[in-house]
Design a protein around this motif. Structure first.
Motif, PDB file in Angstrom:
ATOM      1  N   ARG A 184       0.843  -1.206   0.000  1.00  0.00           N
ATOM      2  CA  ARG A 184       0.000   0.000   0.000  1.00  0.00           C
ATOM      3  C   ARG A 184       0.874   1.251   0.000  1.00  0.00           C
ATOM      4  O   ARG A 184       0.651   2.180  -0.769  1.00  0.00           O
ATOM      5  CB  ARG A 184      -0.865  -0.013   1.270  1.00  0.00           C
ATOM      6  CG  ARG A 184      -2.297   0.140   1.102  1.00  0.00           C
ATOM      7  CD  ARG A 184      -3.145   0.146   2.355  1.00  0.00           C
ATOM      8  NE  ARG A 184      -2.535   0.179   3.662  1.00  0.00           N
ATOM      9  CZ  ARG A 184      -2.353  -0.885   4.463  1.00  0.00           C
ATOM     10  NH1 ARG A 184      -2.720  -2.083   4.058  1.00  0.00           N
ATOM     11  NH2 ARG A 184      -1.816  -0.750   5.659  1.00  0.00           N
ATOM     12  N   TRP A 185       1.878   1.263   0.878  1.00  0.00           N
ATOM     13  CA  TRP A 185       2.722   2.451   1.009  1.00  0.00           C
ATOM     14  C   TRP A 185       3.587   2.678  -0.224  1.00  0.00           C
ATOM     15  O   TRP A 185       3.879   3.814  -0.578  1.00  0.00           O
ATOM     16  CB  TRP A 185       3.572   2.347   2.264  1.00  0.00           C
ATOM     17  CG  TRP A 185       2.769   2.269   3.535  1.00  0.00           C
ATOM     18  CD1 TRP A 185       1.550   2.833   3.791  1.00  0.00           C
ATOM     19  CD2 TRP A 185       3.115   1.559   4.725  1.00  0.00           C
ATOM     20  NE1 TRP A 185       1.124   2.524   5.059  1.00  0.00           N
ATOM     21  CE2 TRP A 185       2.065   1.742   5.662  1.00  0.00           C
ATOM     22  CE3 TRP A 185       4.205   0.781   5.105  1.00  0.00           C
ATOM     23  CZ2 TRP A 185       2.089   1.196   6.928  1.00  0.00           C
ATOM     24  CZ3 TRP A 185       4.229   0.228   6.370  1.00  0.00           C
ATOM     25  CH2 TRP A 185       3.181   0.437   7.281  1.00  0.00           C
ATOM     26  N   LEU A 186       3.993   1.604  -0.892  1.00  0.00           N
ATOM     27  CA  LEU A 186       4.788   1.757  -2.117  1.00  0.00           C
ATOM     28  C   LEU A 186       3.993   2.408  -3.229  1.00  0.00           C
ATOM     29  O   LEU A 186       4.558   3.007  -4.139  1.00  0.00           O
ATOM     30  CB  LEU A 186       5.326   0.399  -2.585  1.00  0.00           C
ATOM     31  CG  LEU A 186       6.428  -0.217  -1.732  1.00  0.00           C
ATOM     32  CD1 LEU A 186       6.739  -1.622  -2.213  1.00  0.00           C
ATOM     33  CD2 LEU A 186       7.680   0.649  -1.727  1.00  0.00           C
ATOM     34  N   ALA A 187       2.678   2.313  -3.162  1.00  0.00           N
ATOM     35  CA  ALA A 187       1.804   2.909  -4.182  1.00  0.00           C
ATOM     36  C   ALA A 187       1.328   4.308  -3.786  1.00  0.00           C
ATOM     37  O   ALA A 187       0.598   4.948  -4.546  1.00  0.00           O
ATOM     38  CB  ALA A 187       0.599   2.001  -4.410  1.00  0.00           C
ATOM     39  N   ASP A 188       1.736   4.783  -2.626  1.00  0.00           N
ATOM     40  CA  ASP A 188       1.294   6.089  -2.136  1.00  0.00           C
ATOM     41  C   ASP A 188       1.830   7.199  -3.044  1.00  0.00           C
ATOM     42  O   ASP A 188       2.969   7.134  -3.511  1.00  0.00           O
ATOM     43  CB  ASP A 188       1.812   6.287  -0.696  1.00  0.00           C
ATOM     44  CG  ASP A 188       1.079   7.401   0.015  1.00  0.00           C
ATOM     45  OD1 ASP A 188       1.352   8.584  -0.297  1.00  0.00           O
ATOM     46  OD2 ASP A 188       0.247   7.097   0.884  1.00  0.00           O
ATOM     47  N   PRO A 189       1.034   8.241  -3.284  1.00  0.00           N
ATOM     48  CA  PRO A 189       1.513   9.343  -4.129  1.00  0.00           C
ATOM     49  C   PRO A 189       2.616  10.182  -3.468  1.00  0.00           C
ATOM     50  O   PRO A 189       3.366  10.864  -4.169  1.00  0.00           O
ATOM     51  CB  PRO A 189       0.263  10.178  -4.396  1.00  0.00           C
ATOM     52  CG  PRO A 189      -0.718   9.779  -3.353  1.00  0.00           C
ATOM     53  CD  PRO A 189      -0.376   8.397  -2.913  1.00  0.00           C
TER      54      PRO A 189
END
Length: 184
Positions: free
Chosen positions: A55-60
């Motif tokens: 999830r965090w790797l996909a955060d903007p």
């Protein structure tokens, strides 16, 4: 990424407060605060973190992606090497530098190709992070030694890589070492 990490090292505080840190990382707090919460989870190695990391790797927010990238070092393996390779193309230099650090911290020799790519990055801080991570590996690994040799003409890191290679087999590098000393 400048020395080998002890695989038995733990983060007791992170383990005790992992739920709270994960909740803070997923909250609407400032990105810097969220990123610090993620970093505080380093060395926790809790399997439940894997979904959160995705999830965090996909955060903007770049700070969140960078912090999550560092956590990949805690879960070495082929899947995370692929993630590191993909993240090496992130548009933000801080994320790319964290890719290099994660490869070094996790001692993921499989990420040697990614580190070689980062050695040619346009940003100083990324190249430096890649070089420092490479120096945490032994040149006994062919992939690492090949990267050192390929970068011996790189003025930025020449002496460091030369010394790393010479540490294993000084006889092959005596002339180059003498020249480096003469040129200071």
């Amino acid at each position: 990424g400048i020395g080998e990490m002890d695989p038995k090292m733990r983060n007791i505080g992170g383990e005790l407060y992992s739920r709270e840190l994960m909740a803070l990382a997923d909250s609407s707090a400032a990105n810097d605060t969220r990123a610090e919460a993620i970093q505080a989870l380093g060395l926790v190695r809790e399997p439940s973190l894997k979904q959160a990391i995705k999830r965090w790797l996909a955060d903007p927010a770049p700070a969140i992606r960078a912090a999550a990238t560092l956590l990949l070092a805690d879960f070495p393996g082929p899947e995370n090497c692929k993630r590191l390779a993909a993240l090496a193309s992130d548009p933000v230099p801080e994320v790319r530098a964290c890719v290099a650090r994660a490869a070094g911290f996790g001692q993921q020799e499989e990420a040697a190709g990614t580190l070689a790519k980062l050695m040619t990055d346009r940003e100083d801080k990324v190249r430096t992070a890649a070089a420092m991570s490479l120096l945490s590996f032994s040149p006994k690994h062919d992939a690492i030694a090949n990267i050192f040799r390929a970068n011996l003409e790189n003025e930025e890191f020449h002496p460091l890589f030369l010394i790393a290679l010479a540490r294993e087999n000084p006889a092959d590098y005596l002339d180059a070492l003498a020249k480096a000393v003469e040129q200071k």
